[in-house]
Each structure stands twice: as C-alpha cells, then as structure tokens.
Enzyme design. Structure first.
Site, PDB file in Angstrom:
ATOM      1  N   TYR A 164      22.404 -24.577   1.403  1.00 48.95           N
ATOM      2  CA  TYR A 164      22.490 -23.833   2.660  1.00 48.95           C
ATOM      3  C   TYR A 164      22.315 -24.759   3.869  1.00 48.95           C
ATOM      4  O   TYR A 164      21.396 -25.569   3.946  1.00 48.95           O
ATOM      5  CB  TYR A 164      21.426 -22.739   2.720  1.00 48.95           C
ATOM      6  CG  TYR A 164      21.343 -22.069   4.071  1.00 48.95           C
ATOM      7  CD1 TYR A 164      22.301 -21.127   4.453  1.00 48.95           C
ATOM      8  CD2 TYR A 164      20.355 -22.405   4.985  1.00 48.95           C
ATOM      9  CE1 TYR A 164      22.257 -20.525   5.696  1.00 48.95           C
ATOM     10  CE2 TYR A 164      20.301 -21.810   6.250  1.00 48.95           C
ATOM     11  CZ  TYR A 164      21.259 -20.871   6.593  1.00 48.95           C
ATOM     12  OH  TYR A 164      21.220 -20.286   7.822  1.00 48.95           O
ATOM     13  N   GLY A 171      23.579 -18.298   8.191  1.00 48.44           N
ATOM     14  CA  GLY A 171      23.378 -16.855   8.275  1.00 48.44           C
ATOM     15  C   GLY A 171      24.262 -16.112   7.286  1.00 48.44           C
ATOM     16  O   GLY A 171      24.217 -16.354   6.085  1.00 48.44           O
TER      17      GLY A 171
END
Length: 623
Positions: A164, A171
């Site tokens: 990530y 998001g």
C-alpha cells in the site's frame, strides 16, 4: 551576468542584466515590458511607457530610487517588486511579505545547530526552532536508521511487491497496482492532489515549527524516506525557505494531510514559498535564490512527507509553552492583586498544602509565599493591616493555589502528551527495518494532540475566569476599600469600568493594570521587592490613571509584557516546591527544623514571638 527576480501583479519574472550600470528604473521598465509581452491583452497597457510604478525590495519592503545603478542598489539574484500606480489588490493577492514584516525583516541566519534524532526533541526546542534560533542536523544514529528504512523500500520496488502506498494507489485505490515506471509520478500526484487547504498562510514561525517537526519524525527511521531527500529537506529548513501552508484544511482524523501536502508542495518546487531574502514567490524561484533544487520524489517519499499530526502538534507546542508562561505570570499578577486588596498570606501556609499535595497546588502556594510578605521580602502594605479583624479572604484570593494549581497540572499533563507526540512515528504504512517489512496502521490520527489541547483550553480559561473575578473585587469599592473603578472623581471619570467588561473576554493584562492602579491608592506604602519590580515594569510602559484617557493602548502594552514573558523573567528565584524544598533542607541543617518552620510561616513566627494587641482575641488574622 547579474539576475533579478521581479514581482509584477502576482507574476514572477526572471530578468537578466548584462550591464550592472543600468538603473533600478530600467529594471522596473524591463520587468513591465516582459509582463506586457506575456499577457494577451498587454496587461491593460498600450505600451510600457504608459506604466507608472515604484520599485521596492521584497525583503523589508524598502523603496528603491529609480536613478540608482543596480550594482549599488541591489545584490545579484535579489528579489524586487514593481508596484503599478493605481492598482488595487485582488482578494487573492499574496503580499511579498507576511503580516508583521517589521519582525521578519530583522531575521538573521542562526549559527547554532540542534541535532535531531527523532526521540529527544522538546517543546521548548521546537518553539526555538520556529523562532529561527537554530539550524538542524541529524545525529549519526538517525542517519543509519533512515538508511536502513530506505533499504526496505528499495527492496520492495526491486521485487515488485504489492505494498500500500508504495506500489499501489491510496485510500479507495489501495487495490490499484501502479506500474514501476510511474511510481515517482504517483508520489508527485499524491502531493499535488492533497494540497487542498484554504486560508492565510501560516506565519514563518509556525511554518518553521511544522517543517522542523516533520524532519524530526522522518529522522526516526520509520518513514522510508531516503537520506538524500531528508538532507535536502533539512537544507530547505536551514535556508528558511518556507512553503505556503494554509491555516485551514486539516481534520486530524486522517492526520494533517492537507497542510503537510502544501509543505511538501513547496519542497518539490511548486506552489508559493517565502524566505526572508525573497518574500513570497514561486517556490522554484525561492529555492534557486538560495542555491537549492526542488526535491525529486522517489517511491514512497511523497507519502512519507505528508502522513502525520505535525500541524496540530507543532501548534500544540506553541500553545503549551505560551500557557506555561502565562500561568507563571498569572501567579505574579494575582499576588499583586492580593497585596492591593490587603489579603492574608495565611492560606498559603506550607502545612495546608502538605495535607493536599497536588503538585500544581503546592507549587503555586510556594510561588505566592516567595512573592508576598516574609522576612526575606517584607511588605509595608502587609504591615499596615497586620492585626486587622478579617478572618479569611474571598475564594478568588484564598483559592489561587487550588485553581491556578490545577491549571499548572493541566499544562503539565498536556505537555507530556505533546512531548510524546513530537517524538512519535506517525506514518502509514510504517517501515520496520528490523523486521524487513511495512505495516499499515493508524498512528497518523490526531486525536491525542487534539483532545489534549481541548483540555489545555479549559485550563487556560480558568486562569482568565478567576482573573476577571479578582478585577471585580479591585473595581468594587465595597469589596476593595479603594475608589470605585480605581479612579479619582468617579462619575466624571469611569476608570476601569469598561476595561473590567473587556476582561470578561479573557484579557489577563487588565488585572495587571488594575492591580498596579490599586497600588497608587496605597502609597506611600510599598509592597514586597519582587512585586515592586513588577509595578515599576508596568509603569515603564503605562502611566497611572489620574483621569480618563484612551485605554486600549495601555491594555495592549501590558498584554505585550505578558506575551514577551517580561513579568515572569523579572521575578526570578525559586518557582517550584521542589526548589523550595532544597532551600528548606539547607536551612534546616543550619538552624534546625523548628526555627526554619517559623521563618517559612510568618504566622507561626508571630505566634511564637509577638503578642497581638489587647482585645483582638482569637479572631485576629495574623498575616
């Protein structure tokens, strides 16, 4: 070839000069010519000859003489502003200097350094960094941690691991994998898209604090930023190149993403930036003026620059330091009020506070004893009512240790949380080099600092509220035994009538003025030496009220004494019960416990050595 950066109507133009003997007027005309050339409508001018203008330095806003040669009037690569006569500023106009330009034009580049390691920054240090007192360098240990953290990121990129924020979007786009060739663009886009704050820019002091605090967090080695990039950020700080960071936009729940993004935007050479040398300009020009280049973000580095609570926390550092200073000075002001109202020192006896030993309460009581009547600091005012028939004082005087004390404890509690926060890693994902992996979490959430600062506001409000009640006692003749509203010829003069109303809006300075005015009606009697010093300090900027006059400048002058901590600095000496205990122990060794108790408690001393006048009996309060 000399080169100048010129600001014309919100545009910044680089103007080279082949002949240093050309004049300031030539520079202004050339800048206007280039401005006209770049505008479809010629900027509203028929020709450059139609423009009437003034030229001034961006640093300090000093006007320049159009006749002066450039090599005499300006330095190479200096920033100047051409002001077109008749122009009105648009609502979104950014001046070349922030508010309070007279302060920032005096900026001097610091010579001393603070070494940051991510673990030991104090609130005092951060406020000093904000004031421009120090430059920054990293400790060797911090450099090693940063390098090891970056190695984890480089390995993730090389192995094309899906992580990530490094190889994915952010998001809702966390599952979107980004091609290796676009990982740098991903970081630039993140900074640009999140730069969505609004409002006036932070002051230079607050922006310096914000940048310094982000550097401290990155120095912990959990962010994955490269040492090369971090050192570039430090160079920007040391040159006092400060990005345009709007005051509004953070919500804290996702950290200070918007303000930190604006901070990062300047570092990559986009948006606006300010320095004492340049004033406001496009960031790339300001960086260039200081010999710096925009940062080129590597994978994860945009995310490393914008994730955290540094906006809330840096402002919290300023708030808690200011609260500590005002709390100390509130004790001094209240002690002066107690003298004017002919109060007793009985409520500050050591034994009272020993049986309810909250730290703040004990410290405030000790401060009152160190300021009020004692063998060390005798008071003629206290002596004048030594054997009065008053048994005890009003809450606003008697309970100062309890009320001011809990405020002191509140400040200490908040300072502890803020100190922990400024030395915490707040990124997401976090890079743990010892484990060779990244972990997603929620350390970016601003709740700790935010709730602590709410608590701080409650505490400071208490100082203001009790101060207003003490002003009421000073102004009310039935309570003070002084002229109504502290002025002669009441009715013709209104004195402190409306100043008291203003104090309800939390201006502690008014109590300081009122207490000093009360002293005027007790002369020729003198108070203690430290409180006389406070009186003299106030009278050095505000004369006594003989009759009504314009009061706002006097309130502002007293306010400035408190903001600049001059009242606190003036009254030096022991300020905590711990320090007092050390002194007490030394005296005990010299004279014995019973004798020193008599010295510390004038009540006990008088009980032992002085006989009250006949007829006062047990109701007499011995001050």
């Amino acid at each position: 070839m000399p080169r100048y950066t010129v600001h014309v109507r919100g545009e910044w133009l680089a103007v080279p000069c082949q002949d240093a003997q050309l004049t300031v007027g030539w520079l202004g005309r050339e800048a206007v010519r280039r401005y006209i050339k770049n505008k479809p409508d010629n900027g509203g001018f028929a020709s450059v000859d139609d423009a009437r203008f003034l030229v001034r330095r961006c640093k300090g806003l000093g006007l320049l003489d159009n006749e002066d040669p450039l090599d005499v009037a300006l330095e190479d690569n200096e920033f100047v502003e051409v002001v077109i006569e008749g122009d009105a500023m648009s609502p979104d106009f950014i001046p070349s200097q922030p508010e309070g330009v007279y302060l920032y034009s005096k900026y001097r580049e610091p010579e001393k350094y603070i070494a940051l390691d991510g673990d030991s920054l104090t609130t005092e240090d951060l406020v000093s960094l904000g004031k421009g007192c120090y430059k920054i360098k990293l400790t060797p240990t911090a450099e090693k941690r940063v390098q090891k953290s970056r190695e984890v990121i480089d390995r993730i990129v090389e192995e094309k691991t899906v992580v990530y924020g490094i190889t994915t979007g952010f998001g809702k786009f966390a599952r979107t994998v980004i091609p290796i060739s676009k990982l740098e663009e991903l970081q630039f886009n993140l900074v640009r898209s999140h730069s969505s704050g609004v409002g006036k820019p932070l002051s230079p002091e607050r922006c310096r604090m914000l940048l310094a605090l982000r550097i401290n967090v990155l120095a912990k080695g959990y962010s994955g930023i490269s040492l090369e990039t971090l050192k570039q950020v430090i160079e920007v700080f040391n040159a006092s190149c400060l990005p345009y960071v709007p005051e509004k936009g953070t919500v804290g729940a996702s950290g200070d993403l918007a303000p930190l993004s604006h901070l990062a935007l300047g570092l990559i050479g986009e948006g606006k930036m300010w320095s004492p040398k340049s004033g406001w300009a496009d960031a790339k020009y300001v960086l260039a003026a200081h010999g710096l280049k925009p940062i080129v973000l590597k994978p994860k580095e945009g995310l490393a620059l914008i994730n955290g609570t540094q906006m809330i926390t840096s402002l919290g550092c300023e708030a808690v330091e200011r609260a500590g200073a005002i709390a100390r000075q509130a004790d001094i002001v209240a002690a002066l009020t107690l003298e004017v109202l002919k109060g007793t020192t009985k409520a500050f006896d050591t034994d009272i506070h020993a049986v309810r030993p909250h730290r703040g309460q004990v410290e405030v009581a000790f401060r009152f004893r160190s300021l009020l009547d004692s063998d060390h600091h005798p008071s003629e005012i206290a002596e004048s009512h030594r054997f009065c028939d008053r048994v005890q004082d009003a809450y606003t005087l008697r309970c100062c240790p309890q009320v001011h004390g809990v405020v002191n404890d509140t400040i200490a509690f908040v300072k502890n949380i803020i100190t922990t926060e400024i030395n915490s890693a707040t990124d997401n994902p976090m890079v743990f080099a010892s484990r060779g992996e990244t972990i997603s979490g929620g350390n970016f959430h601003g709740e700790y600092a935010a709730k602590a600062l709410d608590y701080l506001a409650i505490g400071v409000h208490e100082l203001a509220a009790i101060s207003e009640r003490r002003i009421e006692r000073l102004c009310n003749p039935s309570l003070s035994e002084l002229p109504a509203f502290l002025v002669a010829e009441g009715g013709l003069n209104s004195g402190f009538m409306i100043a008291h109303c203003t104090s309800a809006a939390l201006v502690l300075a008014i109590e300081l003025l009122a207490a000093c005015q009360g002293i005027e009606f007790l002369r020729p009697l003198k108070t203690t030496t430290p409180l006389e010093k406070v009186y003299d300090l106030v009278r050095s900027v505000v004369r006594p009220w003989i009759k009504d006059r314009f009061m706002a400048p006097d309130i502002e002058a007293a306010h400035r004494l408190l903001v600049e901590q001059k009242v606190m600095l003036l009254v030096q000496g022991p300020c905590s019960e711990e320090q007092g205990s050390k002194e007490q122990s030394a005296l005990v060794r010299k004279w014995g416990k019973e004798e020193i108790h008599c010295l510390l408690s004038l009540k006990a001393c008088l009980r032992k050595h002085t006989v009250p006048p006949l007829g006062l009996g047990s109701s007499c309060t011995i001050h």
